[in-house]
Write a protein that holds these residues in place. Sequence first.
Motif, mmCIF file in Angstrom:
data_model
loop_
_atom_site.group_PDB
_atom_site.id
_atom_site.type_symbol
_atom_site.label_atom_id
_atom_site.label_comp_id
_atom_site.label_asym_id
_atom_site.label_seq_id
_atom_site.Cartn_x
_atom_site.Cartn_y
_atom_site.Cartn_z
ATOM 1 N N ARG A 543 33.948 30.624 44.572
ATOM 2 C CA ARG A 543 35.025 31.560 44.218
ATOM 3 C C ARG A 543 35.352 32.492 45.379
ATOM 4 O O ARG A 543 36.521 32.860 45.576
ATOM 5 C CB ARG A 543 34.628 32.370 42.991
ATOM 6 N N ILE A 547 39.034 33.030 46.638
ATOM 7 C CA ILE A 547 39.631 34.371 46.693
ATOM 8 C C ILE A 547 40.064 34.694 48.118
ATOM 9 O O ILE A 547 41.164 35.221 48.344
ATOM 10 C CB ILE A 547 38.633 35.429 46.161
ATOM 11 N N HIS A 550 43.177 32.620 48.861
ATOM 12 C CA HIS A 550 44.302 33.077 48.038
ATOM 13 C C HIS A 550 44.856 34.396 48.577
ATOM 14 O O HIS A 550 46.070 34.565 48.710
ATOM 15 C CB HIS A 550 43.852 33.245 46.584
ATOM 16 N N LEU A 564 38.336 42.946 42.761
ATOM 17 C CA LEU A 564 37.532 41.852 42.198
ATOM 18 C C LEU A 564 36.575 42.458 41.176
ATOM 19 O O LEU A 564 35.829 43.378 41.495
ATOM 20 C CB LEU A 564 36.765 41.152 43.337
ATOM 21 N N TYR A 575 29.182 38.684 46.169
ATOM 22 C CA TYR A 575 30.595 38.425 46.497
ATOM 23 C C TYR A 575 30.942 39.051 47.850
ATOM 24 O O TYR A 575 31.591 38.434 48.686
ATOM 25 C CB TYR A 575 31.514 38.969 45.405
ATOM 26 N N TYR A 664 41.212 39.987 40.581
ATOM 27 C CA TYR A 664 40.435 38.759 40.417
ATOM 28 C C TYR A 664 39.360 39.012 39.364
ATOM 29 O O TYR A 664 38.440 39.809 39.577
ATOM 30 C CB TYR A 664 39.781 38.358 41.746
ATOM 31 N N THR A 666 36.185 37.755 37.314
ATOM 32 C CA THR A 666 35.124 36.740 37.314
ATOM 33 C C THR A 666 34.123 37.022 36.202
ATOM 34 O O THR A 666 32.978 36.585 36.263
ATOM 35 C CB THR A 666 34.385 36.711 38.678
ATOM 36 N N TYR A 696 39.133 33.778 36.697
ATOM 37 C CA TYR A 696 38.189 32.680 36.911
ATOM 38 C C TYR A 696 37.287 32.462 35.705
ATOM 39 O O TYR A 696 36.548 31.489 35.661
ATOM 40 C CB TYR A 696 37.308 32.970 38.139
#
Length: 869
Positions: A543, A547, A550, A564, A575, A664, A666, A696
Amino acid sequence: MGWKYLSQEQAVEARGNRTSNVLLEGVLKQQLQKINTINYKGKDFSFSETNINNAIVALRDLPINEGFIAANKHFYELITLGKSLEQNILGDKKSFSFQYIDWKNPENNIFHVTEEYSVIRSERADHYRPDIVLFVNGIPMVVIECKSPFIKEPVEKAIEQQLRNQQDDGIRSLYQYSNLTLALATNDAKYATTATAKEFWGYWKEVFKTKEEQLNWEEKINAIKHQPLPNDEKTILFKERFKSVWNYFEQLEKEQQVITEQDKLLYSFCVPERLLDIMFNFTLFDEGIKKVARYQQYFAIKNTLQRIEKTDNKGNHIGGVIWHTQGSGKSLTMVMLAQLIAANPTIKNPKIILVTDRIDLDDQITETFQKCQVPVENAQTGKHLVQLIKSPGDAVITTLIHKFEAAVNQEKQGFTSSEIFVLIDEGHRSQYGTFNVKMQKVFPNACFIAFTGTPLMKKEKSTANKFGGLIDVYSITDAVNDKAVVPLLYEGRHNLIEVNEKPLDNYFDKVSEPLTEYGKAALKRKYSSKNILNKADQVIYARAWDISEHFEDNWKGTIYKGQLVAPNKVSAIRYKEYLDEIGKVTSEVIISAPDMREGEEDAFEIAEDKVKAFWKSRMDKYGTTEMYEKTVINSFKKQDTPEIIIVVDKLLTGFDAPRNTVLYLTRPLKEHTLLQAIARVNRLCPGKDYGYIIDYFGNLENLHNALETYSGDNTFDAEDIEGTWTNIGDEIKKLPQVHSDVWDIFKTIKNKYDEPAYEELLNDEELRHNFYEKVSIFSRILKMALSSFEFATKTDEKVIEKYKKDAKFFLALRIAVKRRYSDDLDYAEYEPQVQKLIDKHITTEGEVLRITDQVNIFDKQKEKKKLKN
């Protein structure tokens, strides 16, 4: 309406025949003498000539060297707070309060209006001439630009002219005194205040409780519009104009005229009593930006004041709930309301407690309350809050939600005063749960006014009724329609997670050997759940790549930022580590201290060493939690880096960063937390068409079920939540039609390869502007589509290439046509995103079409200069 007209000649004369002087000093001096008296030992005295002159000098010599907004703020404080002047009265030398405006008695002021008000430009010999300027006591406080409704986008042009006038080389000497700026075009009208950016100019709507109230209001406007001008006013107004203009207006007066949006806005703002009210009570400075209330704020506050002035049979003031959707200015509504409660003459010695989840509001509140001359106290702890409430006299107290909860939980005796007003900006909804019961016990007679940004559940509405019911509603649909927030687009993404079962099964068999069969099944169930897989290292890594790509493809190099939302603290740190390793975007993590157990599975889970090590590194760097949060948030809001901020629970509510564009997700979010979270990206920002939700985890069902999720039985009213989000797929479905719409313009061209024929066809202005509009829609939706994984993987490659090729052709044609026909459309704010679209997606045989290349093609002067070179 109460305004006296000055001809251009009279206006120049009133300022000493100097176009560098914008104050009508003769009028000002006369008014200052009229509205100011010294009452001392039972007698009235006039201010001395010297003091009157000193007051005028203070108004004339604003500190423009400190900056335009600083000078305007100094002016605003001068007219609202007044000035203290020393004078010798009866042998005693004392300081006395001096005012420039009589705010309490509007009729004591004098109101002038003039047109084509010529002001010399800064460090230039030429002049700018605003169409209309309104003066209060000789001070130019309202500047109006008018445009013909027959030109394209007239109000936008009027706004651009207002902003041009406020540039360094414009006429800031006039605008440093402005409080309101209006842009009018007969059937379209917008308003703002000093230095308001283009996208924040707003529409005004009068809000009526009954149809009869609305009809009465419209009748008043109608009566004013059809009231003939007195002959002396008419003579002054028309003597410099052609006779045909006079004749035209005389004929116009004889017949019935329609009421326009321009009429409504002028009546809404320029009736003297309303104008002074808006300038004094509904204007403030927020983090260096001057703001004037939007209509929903103004009427919510007026309705609330009417409500709380009433008392129930116990003598307690009646409160209620204000539901204004996120991004509509709830926090500032609270500040303006509190100020008016403090200043209300019918409420004696009020104790006003403002409970928020925003640290940055404290300075704002303190500054705003200077006008009321009421001290503001900031509660450092729950215990300190209790002490402040117990202290004698009226006060305004600010506190954070957790300190307020601590005070309520520890106070046993309670506070019985009915003059306590508790204003709660509730992102966390705690007052609707068990905490509400405690709160009512501790403050049995207080007036509670709760602010919420998400739709009220039906069960909450019944609890809200105990506070006095709903006072005012401004829904997400209202905000989107008013363009007060941007629409939200949703896109779901999914990791194909492959589980290598054999080693996992062996591992589970070994570690679960001591367990019963039931225990083994429970352990396996826990660690194969979606929530656990969601935290798997390889899932996070995959991911992080998605990300990174993107964000790089769509927002890298622009002003826009991303947020995020991670499942827990360890995942948040991972992350960041992977985003750093990949190296495409910059990021920072905001979490709470490890012992607060934010995002942990249960109260017994031990925070991992990774979290402790991360927290130690942040404390070593920043010193305190507050400095850590403040520095990172300010960097995210105002600096180029970080581009993405990673959070768990913190900053899901009460976090306002207009540049925040993509969220985003998650982890799972539900109910009002989900609605609060997605609103992080709905704030207005230059060039921002939408906020994006990239999911996601699979929260789409939660969005669909938002009506049921609180108690499982239609807990939100459907109309409340309507319009909250839009599926990106629904927008992309429009692509074939908008593509076809552009080609339809050129259906009469026989040779589709003859580029000059397209340019010739677009000689017709109406057709040309239709082409510009259709191309903008097509390129915007194509950009959106190309950022969608679903579109890229499920659309035939030939179709995608056709769209790209056509987009390249149409965008190049637009550049050529604009140059050929000297059209001056302002697309500057969209350039970075459009350029990114072109650079990435539209290529032919290795060539890249660039809309901008070291010169702004939308700046005609720069473009011509470049072409000459």
